[in-house]
Design an enzyme around this catalytic site. Structure first.
Site, short mmCIF file in Angstrom:
data_model
loop_
_atom_site.label_atom_id
_atom_site.label_comp_id
_atom_site.label_asym_id
_atom_site.label_seq_id
_atom_site.Cartn_x
_atom_site.Cartn_y
_atom_site.Cartn_z
N CYS A 265 0.80 -1.24 0.00
CA CYS A 265 0.00 0.00 0.00
C CYS A 265 0.83 1.28 0.00
CB CYS A 265 -0.94 -0.02 1.19
SG CYS A 265 -1.94 -1.50 1.24
C1 UGA Z 1 -1.42 0.42 5.53
C2 UGA Z 1 -2.28 1.37 6.38
O1 UGA Z 1 -1.77 1.43 7.70
C3 UGA Z 1 -3.74 0.90 6.41
O2 UGA Z 1 -4.53 1.83 7.11
C4 UGA Z 1 -4.25 0.77 4.97
O3 UGA Z 1 -5.58 0.26 4.93
C5 UGA Z 1 -3.36 -0.19 4.20
O4 UGA Z 1 -2.00 0.31 4.22
C6 UGA Z 1 -3.87 -0.27 2.79
O5 UGA Z 1 -3.86 0.76 2.10
O6 UGA Z 1 -4.43 -1.31 2.41
P1 UGA Z 1 -0.27 -1.98 5.93
O7 UGA Z 1 0.39 -1.76 4.61
O8 UGA Z 1 -0.93 -3.28 6.17
O9 UGA Z 1 -1.42 -0.86 6.17
O10 UGA Z 1 0.82 -1.83 7.04
P2 UGA Z 1 1.26 -0.73 8.13
O11 UGA Z 1 1.06 -1.29 9.46
O12 UGA Z 1 0.65 0.57 7.85
O13 UGA Z 1 2.83 -0.65 7.85
C7 UGA Z 1 3.35 -0.25 6.60
C8 UGA Z 1 4.85 -0.20 6.65
O14 UGA Z 1 5.29 0.89 7.46
C9 UGA Z 1 5.51 -1.44 7.24
O15 UGA Z 1 6.63 -1.78 6.47
C10 UGA Z 1 5.92 -1.01 8.63
O16 UGA Z 1 7.03 -1.72 9.13
C11 UGA Z 1 6.26 0.45 8.38
N1 UGA Z 1 6.17 1.30 9.59
C12 UGA Z 1 4.99 1.48 10.22
C13 UGA Z 1 7.30 1.96 10.05
O17 UGA Z 1 8.41 1.82 9.48
N2 UGA Z 1 7.21 2.78 11.14
C14 UGA Z 1 6.03 2.97 11.79
O18 UGA Z 1 6.01 3.76 12.78
C15 UGA Z 1 4.90 2.30 11.33
#
Ligand code: UGA
Length: 438
Positions: A265
């Site tokens: 995403c």
């Molecule tokens: C993300 C959004 O959080 C959801 O709200 C959305 O519905 C989804 O995309 C989508 O568009 O379908 P997701 O991709 O499952 O969800 O994962 P996240 O938990 O958001 O993490 C994304 C990335 O950011 C991961 O690689 C995670 O490790 C990284 N991340 C997250 C960080 O590096 N730092 C943070 O503080 C949080």
């Protein structure tokens, strides 16, 4: 209770269908891939998602089934959610071919049924897609929007790894509509969900999804850029983020510096907005910088490891966590890939461990030795990088690192709990964004 059809048995489709079924609705999901249809009808999910198997066990087949027959599924339902994928094109834009094809077959099914039906787009699509491509695809069957069918856009905010929980307790439900009837009929499905509802037009709903993901990605890149600055001046970026987050205008979430954001995403959605801006001759300096920081951050993790090791040539380096984050087997755009590629480029032998994503990663990057435990990964390793936030990596202990040839640990997600224990055992612990004054 409503009769709902869901098109697309991918991540969003399966979770959406299961949650609607849990709420008591009757759901039929349509997909063109027979294996996905068979798996769902057997109560199995083709994706790893905590809590999903239990949910399917409860609602398949009583309230949730799958089929390959769009015409029959539409005939047996009143509202259809389009949940097909919109992957990136090579120039960063969005590939809407699945959406176009499914809109056309859905239009034909609605025309064959001959009754009013509501179509809701859940796929992530750029502003203007629903009221042009989707509406046009449906109307190609000779039916008219607002008369023969309603049209709404209801973006999805689920996070992989906590999708079931997120779907049960969303922060908000956003519904954009072609008209009020479409909005009302979509909103009715969510009765009982206690969160704010945002009613808007189709394009605004589409943009809310991109703006949410891009803003969260911007927070992460901000934290990552600051983390390098903090490292250089002997400050812990996590303390800094805790400090700023006490300001009510700033929330602490998504300010964890790490190895960058991956997944299906954030990278795709930020790229799509940049590509949209470019196509409109608009500047996208901020979002382009968000992507730049995200490209260089995993390489920075490798730099830290190399600085501690002297050289990486001929060294055995373990990547702990191959998924794009913890609690998922999804490796799409995982930061483990640029890390592994860079390690190889610098001459290292790469070994990888992940509780769920190892096979998926190996298929994408075959030049890696996959092992089945932290212990095997660390045995004789000259260093390791924690790339995904799995709980078992939080508990990394002096005993775990004892088997390493060189005890160098780069904590790319800042999750190790007993850092003192590691250091007391003689390990070099390098936390992302954790500057130390020598
Ligand atoms: C993300 C959004 O959080 C959801 O709200 C959305 O519905 C989804 O995309 C989508 O568009 O379908 P997701 O991709 O499952 O969800 O994962 P996240 O938990 O958001 O993490 C994304 C990335 O950011 C991961 O690689 C995670 O490790 C990284 N991340 C997250 C960080 O590096 N730092 C943070 O503080 C949080």
């Amino acid at each position: 209770m409503a009769r709902i059809c869901v098109v697309g048995l991918g991540y969003v489709g399966v979770v959406t269908g299961a949650i609607f079924a849990e709420m008591g609705h009757h759901v039929v999901a349509v997909d063109v891939i027979p294996e996905k249809v068979d798996a769902l009808n057997a109560g199995e999910s083709s994706i790893y998602e905590p809590g999903l198997d239990e949910l399917l066990k409860d609602c398949v087949p009583a309230r949730f089934n799958a089929s390959m027959d769009m015409v029959a599924a539409v005939a047996d339902s009143d509202i259809t959610f389009l949940c097909v994928g919109t992957p990136s094109t090579t120039d960063g834009g969005q590939d809407t071919s699945y959406l176009e094809a499914s809109s056309k077959s859905l239009g034909e099914a609605i025309a064959a049924k001959g009754e009013y039906h509501v179509v809701v787009v859940k796929s992530t699509v750029l502003p203007g897609t629903t009221d042009t491509l989707v509406k046009g695809g449906l109307e190609a069957a000779g039916i008219t929007c607002g008369e023969d069918f309603g049209l709404a856009m209801n973006p999805e905010f689920l996070r992989e790894g906590s999708a079931v929980q997120d779907a049960r307790e969303p922060d908000r439900v956003v519904i954009g509509g072609f008209d009020q009837r479409s909005i009302d009929e979509t909103a009715e499905l969510y009765v009982g969900i206690g969160c704010p509802f945002v009613e808007t037009d189709l394009r605004t709903a589409e943009m809310i999804k991109y703006a949410s993901n891009s803003f969260l990605a911007t927070k992460i890149s901000f934290a990552n850029e600051l983390s390098r600055l903090c490292e250089a001046v002997g400050i812990d970026v996590y303390e800094v983020m805790d400090g700023i987050a006490l300001d009510n205008r700033i929330k602490r979430s998504f300010l964890n510096a790490g190895m960058g954001f991956g997944g299906s995403c954030f990278p795709k959605d930020v790229r799509a907005l940049v590509s949209l801006a470019n196509s409109l001759n608009l500047d996208s300096a901020l979002l382009s910088a968000v992507l730049d920081v995200n490209r260089s951050q995993p390489l920075h993790g490798v730099d830290l490891l190399e600085a501690a090791n002297g050289t990486l040539a001929g060294k055995r380096i373990a990547i702990l966590g191959l998924a794009f984050k913890g609690n998922t087997d999804d490796v799409r755009e995982t930061r483990a890939l640029p890390v592994a590629e860079e390690l190889k480029k610098r001459g290292a032998v790469v070994v990888g461990y992940d509780p769920e994503a190892a096979e998926n990663f190996k298929a994408m990057f075959p030049d890696i030795e996959i092992v089945g435990s932290i212990h095997e990964a660390l045995t004789c390793a000259n260093g390791c990088i924690i790339q995904a936030e799995w709980d078992e990596f939080r508990e990394l202990s002096a005993d775990d690192v004892d088997v390493m040839a060189d005890k160098v640990v780069v904590d790319g997600r800042r999750i190790v709990e007993d850092v003192d224990g590691l250091e007391e055992s003689g390990a070099i612990y390098i936390g992302i964004g954790l500057g130390s004054i020598e």
